[in-house]
Write a protein that holds these residues in place. Sequence first.
Motif, PDB file in Angstrom:
ATOM      1  N   SER A   1       0.816  -1.215   0.000  1.00 19.15           N
ATOM      2  CA  SER A   1       0.000   0.000   0.000  1.00 19.15           C
ATOM      3  C   SER A   1       0.852   1.267   0.000  1.00 19.15           C
ATOM      4  CB  SER A   1      -0.923   0.001   1.219  1.00 19.15           C
ATOM      5  OG  SER A   1      -0.145  -0.039   2.394  1.00 19.15           O
ATOM      6  N   HIS A   2       1.979   1.241  -0.682  1.00 23.34           N
ATOM      7  CA  HIS A   2       2.875   2.394  -0.713  1.00 23.34           C
ATOM      8  C   HIS A   2       2.302   3.470  -1.627  1.00 23.34           C
ATOM      9  CE1 HIS A   2       5.500  -0.548   1.039  1.00 23.34           C
ATOM     10  NE2 HIS A   2       5.420  -1.286  -0.048  1.00 23.34           N
ATOM     11  N   ASN A   3       2.470   4.707  -1.217  1.00 23.89           N
ATOM     12  CA  ASN A   3       2.008   5.794  -2.068  1.00 23.89           C
ATOM     13  C   ASN A   3       3.189   6.680  -2.465  1.00 23.89           C
ATOM     14  OD1 ASN A   3       2.426   7.678   0.086  1.00 23.89           O
ATOM     15  ND2 ASN A   3       0.441   7.110   0.923  1.00 23.89           N
ATOM     16  N   ARG A   4       2.956   7.579  -3.398  1.00 20.98           N
ATOM     17  CA  ARG A   4       4.021   8.436  -3.914  1.00 20.98           C
ATOM     18  C   ARG A   4       4.572   9.373  -2.832  1.00 20.98           C
ATOM     19  NH1 ARG A   4       6.682   6.995  -8.132  1.00 20.98           N
ATOM     20  NH2 ARG A   4       6.644   8.839  -9.378  1.00 20.98           N
ATOM     21  N   PHE A   5       3.742   9.767  -1.881  1.00 22.10           N
ATOM     22  CA  PHE A   5       4.172  10.638  -0.797  1.00 22.10           C
ATOM     23  C   PHE A   5       5.270   9.945   0.017  1.00 22.10           C
ATOM     24  CE2 PHE A   5       3.827  12.225   3.569  1.00 22.10           C
ATOM     25  CZ  PHE A   5       3.927  13.588   3.358  1.00 22.10           C
ATOM     26  N   GLU A   6       5.021   8.705   0.444  1.00 23.77           N
ATOM     27  CA  GLU A   6       6.014   7.951   1.217  1.00 23.77           C
ATOM     28  C   GLU A   6       7.281   7.735   0.401  1.00 23.77           C
ATOM     29  OE1 GLU A   6       3.706   4.499   1.880  1.00 23.77           O
ATOM     30  OE2 GLU A   6       2.762   5.275   3.702  1.00 23.77           O
ATOM     31  N   HIS A   7       7.100   7.432  -0.876  1.00 25.25           N
ATOM     32  CA  HIS A   7       8.241   7.211  -1.761  1.00 25.25           C
ATOM     33  C   HIS A   7       9.116   8.467  -1.852  1.00 25.25           C
ATOM     34  CE1 HIS A   7      10.508   5.701  -5.200  1.00 25.25           C
ATOM     35  NE2 HIS A   7      10.268   6.853  -5.793  1.00 25.25           N
ATOM     36  N   CYS A   8       8.485   9.611  -1.988  1.00 27.53           N
ATOM     37  CA  CYS A   8       9.233  10.869  -2.102  1.00 27.53           C
ATOM     38  C   CYS A   8       9.971  11.213  -0.813  1.00 27.53           C
ATOM     39  CB  CYS A   8       8.300  12.000  -2.504  1.00 27.53           C
ATOM     40  SG  CYS A   8       7.724  11.867  -4.203  1.00 27.53           S
ATOM     41  N   LEU A   9       9.354  10.943   0.344  1.00 28.29           N
ATOM     42  CA  LEU A   9      10.042  11.201   1.611  1.00 28.29           C
ATOM     43  C   LEU A   9      11.286  10.330   1.732  1.00 28.29           C
ATOM     44  CD1 LEU A   9       7.168  11.534   4.226  1.00 28.29           C
ATOM     45  CD2 LEU A   9       8.438  13.337   3.079  1.00 28.29           C
ATOM     46  N   GLY A  10      11.168   9.067   1.363  1.00 31.79           N
ATOM     47  CA  GLY A  10      12.314   8.174   1.397  1.00 31.79           C
ATOM     48  C   GLY A  10      13.393   8.600   0.424  1.00 31.79           C
ATOM     49  N   TYR A  11      12.986   9.079  -0.735  1.00 39.12           N
ATOM     50  CA  TYR A  11      13.941   9.535  -1.740  1.00 39.12           C
ATOM     51  C   TYR A  11      14.720  10.759  -1.239  1.00 39.12           C
ATOM     52  CZ  TYR A  11      15.811  10.903  -6.255  1.00 39.12           C
ATOM     53  OH  TYR A  11      16.651  11.229  -7.281  1.00 39.12           O
ATOM     54  N   VAL A  12      14.023  11.688  -0.615  1.00 39.04           N
ATOM     55  CA  VAL A  12      14.685  12.870  -0.068  1.00 39.04           C
ATOM     56  C   VAL A  12      15.678  12.460   1.025  1.00 39.04           C
ATOM     57  CG1 VAL A  12      14.328  14.977   1.287  1.00 39.04           C
ATOM     58  CG2 VAL A  12      12.864  14.484  -0.648  1.00 39.04           C
ATOM     59  N   ASP A  13      15.304  11.483   1.848  1.00 41.35           N
ATOM     60  CA  ASP A  13      16.202  11.001   2.888  1.00 41.35           C
ATOM     61  C   ASP A  13      17.472  10.416   2.290  1.00 41.35           C
ATOM     62  OD1 ASP A  13      16.948  10.243   5.608  1.00 41.35           O
ATOM     63  OD2 ASP A  13      16.534   8.192   4.956  1.00 41.35           O
ATOM     64  N   MET A  14      17.322   9.646   1.215  1.00 43.11           N
ATOM     65  CA  MET A  14      18.500   9.064   0.563  1.00 43.11           C
ATOM     66  C   MET A  14      19.383  10.151  -0.062  1.00 43.11           C
ATOM     67  SD  MET A  14      16.899   5.627  -1.116  1.00 43.11           S
ATOM     68  CE  MET A  14      18.421   5.233  -1.938  1.00 43.11           C
ATOM     69  N   LEU A  15      18.766  11.164  -0.646  1.00 42.80           N
ATOM     70  CA  LEU A  15      19.541  12.259  -1.230  1.00 42.80           C
ATOM     71  C   LEU A  15      20.331  13.026  -0.170  1.00 42.80           C
ATOM     72  CD1 LEU A  15      17.140  13.854  -3.842  1.00 42.80           C
ATOM     73  CD2 LEU A  15      19.240  12.637  -4.282  1.00 42.80           C
ATOM     74  N   MET A  16      19.687  13.266   0.969  1.00 46.27           N
ATOM     75  CA  MET A  16      20.330  14.050   2.031  1.00 46.27           C
ATOM     76  C   MET A  16      21.450  13.265   2.708  1.00 46.27           C
ATOM     77  SD  MET A  16      18.603  16.915   2.089  1.00 46.27           S
ATOM     78  CE  MET A  16      18.133  17.748   3.565  1.00 46.27           C
TER      79      MET A  16
END
Length: 74
Positions: free
Chosen positions: A57-72
Motif C-alpha cells: 500500500s505504498h504511495n508516492r508521498f512515502e516514496h518521495c520522503l524516502g527519496y529525499v532522505d537518501m539524497l540528504m
Amino acid sequence: MLPEDVLLTHTKVFNDPIHGHIEMHPLCVKIIDTPQFQRLRYLKQLGASYYVFPGASHNRFEHCLGYVDMLMSH
C-alpha cells in the motif's frame, strides 16, 4: 503566528517504516506542506498491483520522503 525566520529554523521529523526517522530541512518541510505535494498521498506507487498484493500500500508521498532522505544522506 511565528515570524518567517523562526519557521525556517525548525526541522521536522517524519517516521518512515523503511528509513526510520527522517529529519527534514525547514525548506523541504515548506515544500511538503504545499497542496501539490500533499496530493501525492492519494497516488499509489505500485498502481493496480495493490489489488493483487493488498500489503503493498505504498504511495508516492512515502516514496518521495524516502527519496529525499537518501539524497540528504549521500
